[in-house]
Design a protein around this motif. Structure first.
Motif, PDB file in Angstrom:
ATOM      1  N   UNK A  10       0.907  -1.060   0.055  1.00  0.00           N
ATOM      2  CA  UNK A  10      -0.138   0.090  -0.033  1.00  0.00           C
ATOM      3  C   UNK A  10       1.041   1.609  -0.100  1.00  0.00           C
ATOM      4  N   UNK A  11       2.032   1.522   0.596  1.00  0.00           N
ATOM      5  CA  UNK A  11       3.190   2.528   1.038  1.00  0.00           C
ATOM      6  C   UNK A  11       3.431   2.690  -0.502  1.00  0.00           C
ATOM      7  N   UNK A  12       4.019   1.432  -0.457  1.00  0.00           N
ATOM      8  CA  UNK A  12       4.570   1.374  -2.319  1.00  0.00           C
ATOM      9  C   UNK A  12       4.378   2.223  -2.783  1.00  0.00           C
ATOM     10  N   UNK A  13       3.166   1.738  -3.602  1.00  0.00           N
ATOM     11  CA  UNK A  13       2.236   1.883  -4.545  1.00  0.00           C
ATOM     12  C   UNK A  13       1.517   3.625  -3.940  1.00  0.00           C
ATOM     13  N   UNK A  14       1.739   3.650  -3.071  1.00  0.00           N
ATOM     14  CA  UNK A  14       1.293   5.541  -2.687  1.00  0.00           C
ATOM     15  C   UNK A  14       2.115   6.728  -2.994  1.00  0.00           C
ATOM     16  N   UNK A  15       3.358   5.568  -2.912  1.00  0.00           N
ATOM     17  CA  UNK A  15       4.636   6.519  -3.158  1.00  0.00           C
ATOM     18  C   UNK A  15       4.660   5.915  -4.450  1.00  0.00           C
ATOM     19  N   UNK A  16       4.048   5.971  -4.958  1.00  0.00           N
ATOM     20  CA  UNK A  16       5.107   5.529  -6.910  1.00  0.00           C
ATOM     21  C   UNK A  16       6.105   4.712  -6.914  1.00  0.00           C
ATOM     22  N   UNK A  17       6.142   3.875  -6.259  1.00  0.00           N
ATOM     23  CA  UNK A  17       7.017   3.030  -6.948  1.00  0.00           C
ATOM     24  C   UNK A  17       7.007   2.064  -7.347  1.00  0.00           C
ATOM     25  N   UNK A  18       7.483   2.598  -8.802  1.00  0.00           N
ATOM     26  CA  UNK A  18       7.350   0.870  -9.994  1.00  0.00           C
ATOM     27  C   UNK A  18       7.343   0.079 -10.091  1.00  0.00           C
ATOM     28  N   UNK A  19       8.781  -0.654  -8.528  1.00  0.00           N
ATOM     29  CA  UNK A  19       8.924  -2.089  -8.526  1.00  0.00           C
ATOM     30  C   UNK A  19       7.746  -2.449  -7.303  1.00  0.00           C
ATOM     31  N   UNK A  23       5.096  -5.153  -8.370  1.00  0.00           N
ATOM     32  CA  UNK A  23       4.367  -6.357  -8.055  1.00  0.00           C
ATOM     33  C   UNK A  23       2.687  -6.747  -6.932  1.00  0.00           C
ATOM     34  N   UNK A  24       2.932  -5.650  -6.986  1.00  0.00           N
ATOM     35  CA  UNK A  24       1.150  -5.653  -6.672  1.00  0.00           C
ATOM     36  C   UNK A  24       0.663  -5.740  -7.761  1.00  0.00           C
ATOM     37  N   UNK A  25       0.195  -6.057  -9.088  1.00  0.00           N
ATOM     38  CA  UNK A  25      -0.010  -5.961  -9.970  1.00  0.00           C
ATOM     39  C   UNK A  25       0.125  -8.029 -10.411  1.00  0.00           C
ATOM     40  N   UNK A  26       0.622  -8.530  -9.886  1.00  0.00           N
ATOM     41  CA  UNK A  26       1.897  -9.579 -10.034  1.00  0.00           C
ATOM     42  C   UNK A  26       0.868  -9.682  -9.286  1.00  0.00           C
ATOM     43  N   UNK A  27       0.393  -9.639  -8.109  1.00  0.00           N
ATOM     44  CA  UNK A  27      -0.341 -10.082  -7.094  1.00  0.00           C
ATOM     45  C   UNK A  27      -2.150 -10.713  -7.662  1.00  0.00           C
ATOM     46  N   UNK A  28      -2.760  -9.553  -7.786  1.00  0.00           N
ATOM     47  CA  UNK A  28      -3.606  -9.613  -8.582  1.00  0.00           C
ATOM     48  C   UNK A  28      -4.323 -10.246  -9.530  1.00  0.00           C
ATOM     49  N   UNK A  29      -3.155 -10.633 -10.572  1.00  0.00           N
ATOM     50  CA  UNK A  29      -3.004 -11.116 -11.488  1.00  0.00           C
ATOM     51  C   UNK A  29      -3.285 -13.212 -10.680  1.00  0.00           C
ATOM     52  N   UNK A  30      -2.349 -12.710 -10.100  1.00  0.00           N
ATOM     53  CA  UNK A  30      -1.859 -14.456  -9.609  1.00  0.00           C
ATOM     54  C   UNK A  30      -3.424 -15.308  -8.683  1.00  0.00           C
ATOM     55  N   UNK A  31      -3.242 -16.517  -9.123  1.00  0.00           N
ATOM     56  CA  UNK A  31      -4.574 -17.188  -8.905  1.00  0.00           C
ATOM     57  C   UNK A  31      -4.347 -18.404  -7.308  1.00  0.00           C
ATOM     58  N   UNK A  32      -3.306 -17.657  -6.646  1.00  0.00           N
ATOM     59  CA  UNK A  32      -3.093 -18.460  -5.480  1.00  0.00           C
ATOM     60  C   UNK A  32      -3.819 -17.672  -4.504  1.00  0.00           C
ATOM     61  N   UNK A  33      -4.674 -18.810  -4.036  1.00  0.00           N
ATOM     62  CA  UNK A  33      -6.029 -18.256  -2.887  1.00  0.00           C
ATOM     63  C   UNK A  33      -4.739 -17.190  -2.352  1.00  0.00           C
ATOM     64  N   UNK A  34      -3.895 -17.464  -1.800  1.00  0.00           N
ATOM     65  CA  UNK A  34      -2.979 -16.350  -0.368  1.00  0.00           C
ATOM     66  C   UNK A  34      -2.536 -14.989  -0.953  1.00  0.00           C
ATOM     67  N   UNK A  35      -2.821 -15.133  -2.281  1.00  0.00           N
ATOM     68  CA  UNK A  35      -1.937 -13.692  -2.939  1.00  0.00           C
ATOM     69  C   UNK A  35      -3.021 -13.153  -3.448  1.00  0.00           C
ATOM     70  N   UNK A  36      -4.234 -13.894  -3.774  1.00  0.00           N
ATOM     71  CA  UNK A  36      -6.011 -13.120  -3.782  1.00  0.00           C
ATOM     72  C   UNK A  36      -6.459 -12.250  -2.473  1.00  0.00           C
ATOM     73  N   UNK A  37      -5.871 -12.822  -1.352  1.00  0.00           N
ATOM     74  CA  UNK A  37      -6.339 -12.599  -0.116  1.00  0.00           C
ATOM     75  C   UNK A  37      -5.956 -10.937  -0.179  1.00  0.00           C
ATOM     76  N   UNK A  38      -4.674 -11.108  -0.317  1.00  0.00           N
ATOM     77  CA  UNK A  38      -3.695 -10.541   0.118  1.00  0.00           C
ATOM     78  C   UNK A  38      -3.795  -8.944  -1.238  1.00  0.00           C
ATOM     79  N   UNK A  39      -4.320  -9.346  -1.832  1.00  0.00           N
ATOM     80  CA  UNK A  39      -4.540  -8.470  -3.244  1.00  0.00           C
ATOM     81  C   UNK A  39      -5.784  -8.079  -2.489  1.00  0.00           C
TER      82      UNK A  39
END
Ligand SMILES: Nc1nc2c(ncn2[C@@H]2O[C@H](COP(=O)(O)OP(=O)(O)OP(=O)(O)O)[C@@H](O)[C@H]2O)c(=O)[nH]1
Ligand SMILES: [Mg+2]
Length: 327
Positions: A10-19, A23-39
């Protein structure tokens, strides 16, 4: 980075850190339940920081010049101080590795701009699945401070309607044909368009493009306007010569001003949110149906009975839905 904690993202995205954004988008795209929950946690926290971008959808047949156009428009906007994210909805991308991915090399200048972010279509899955991920990615990009989000689609199946349902403005790029303009046009596309632009209006093609624009103007006239305040204009441009690009952007902004003032933009986004909720419900119900033990047990038999004609499709559907209710 701590990859377990939502706050790191959350903090990384809000401060515009590309990396972190990637990574956040990768979580969103992941089908792993743990990733989805985090996303989901990250998305919930970022939601108040979304919604401020101009959301622009772009479609057109392969070769019309979408990538070249996005490179030209993107560079123009970045030059004006905007931050531009480019996403794609392409359910066929599992095959080719992602059209925008290949395009990244075609969007050479934009791809290395620090104020631009290009993300290929999530691979695999249904149009619904790809669309959900793209929508959520759009929100993450907005939270990261991108004030223009461009969503591209090549228009397979229902993907144009899907993209139109997640953007504020839907631009259809076209080519000038040999007079038979309306022949090759995909059914329903004119109803979705907030503007048409005839690309490759350069060199020998200039006159033909103007003629095509006149034909399309007429055609659009005959369709009932989707809005009382907006008649979709037909423009011409050259993505290579970079002519007509600014005019198209001015059109996007004019539409934004008008639809903001009339309340149509807010209304459109509200409807899109509801529509999105319902498509998620439908998807979820279908998935549950398919996984239900009772359905798994009975489906083959009932399907065969429908094929043989020994039971009507209506009765079969009712029977299956009933067994869902009663277990
Ligand atoms: N003359 C001219 N050529 C153009 C213009 N825009 C794009 N092209 C050319 O048309 C070809 C296709 O352009 P792209 O930008 O790759 O088209 P696209 O719509 O992204 O194609 P797909 O990714 O395959 O769907 C390239 O060779 C471009 O150089 C234009 O405005 N004028
Ligand atoms: Mg392309």
């Amino acid at each position: 980075m701590n990859t377990e904690h939502p706050h790191t993202y959350i903090n990384g995205v809000l401060s515009g850190e590309r990396r972190v954004l990637s990574k956040t988008i990768t979580l969103i795209e992941s089908s792993l339940p743990a990733h989805q929950q985090l996303a989901r946690k990250i998305l919930d926290a970022l939601l108040p920081h979304t919604g401020k971008a101009v959301r622009l959808g772009i479609t057109g047949v392969p070769g019309v010049g979408k990538s070249t156009f996005i490179e030209s428009l993107g560079m123009t906007l970045v030059g004006d101080g905007h931050r531009v994210a480019v996403l794609a909805v392409d359910p066929s991308s599992s095959r080719s590795g992602g059209s925008v991915m290949a395009d990244k090399t075609r969007m050479e200048k934009l791809a290395v701009e620090k104020n631009a972010f290009i993300r290929p279509s999530p691979s695999g899955g249904t149009l619904g699945g790809v669309a959900r991920k793209t929508r959520e990615t759009m929100l993450i990009c907005e939270a990261a401070g991108f004030d223009v989000v461009i969503v591209e689609t090549i228009g397979v199946g229902q993907s144009e309607a899907t993209v139109a349902s997640m953007v504020d403005f839907f631009l259809v790029l076209m080519l000038a044909g040999a007079g038979d303009e309306l022949q090759g046009i995909k059914k329903g596309i004119l109803e979705l368009a907030d503007a048409l632009a005839i690309n490759k209006a350069d060199g020998d093609n200039l006159e033909k493009a103007d003629r095509a624009a006149a034909v399309y103007k007429n055609a659009l006239h005959l369709l009932r306007p989707a809005s009382l305040t907006w008649t979709p204009p037909v423009l011409t441009c050259s993505a290579v010569d970079m002519t007509g690009i600014r005019e198209i952007w001015r059109t996007v902004l004019a539409h934004r001003d008008k639809s903001t003032a009339s309340g149509e933009l807010a209304q459109k986004r509200q409807q899109q949110a509801l529509q999105w909720m319902w498509s998620l419900i439908e998807e979820g119900l279908k998935r549950r149906f398919g996984r239900h033990p009772e359905i798994i047990k009975r489906l083959p038999q009932v399907s065969r009975a429908v094929q043989k004609g020994s039971i009507t499709p209506t009765a079969a559907a009712e029977e299956l839905l009933f067994s869902l209710d009663n277990s």
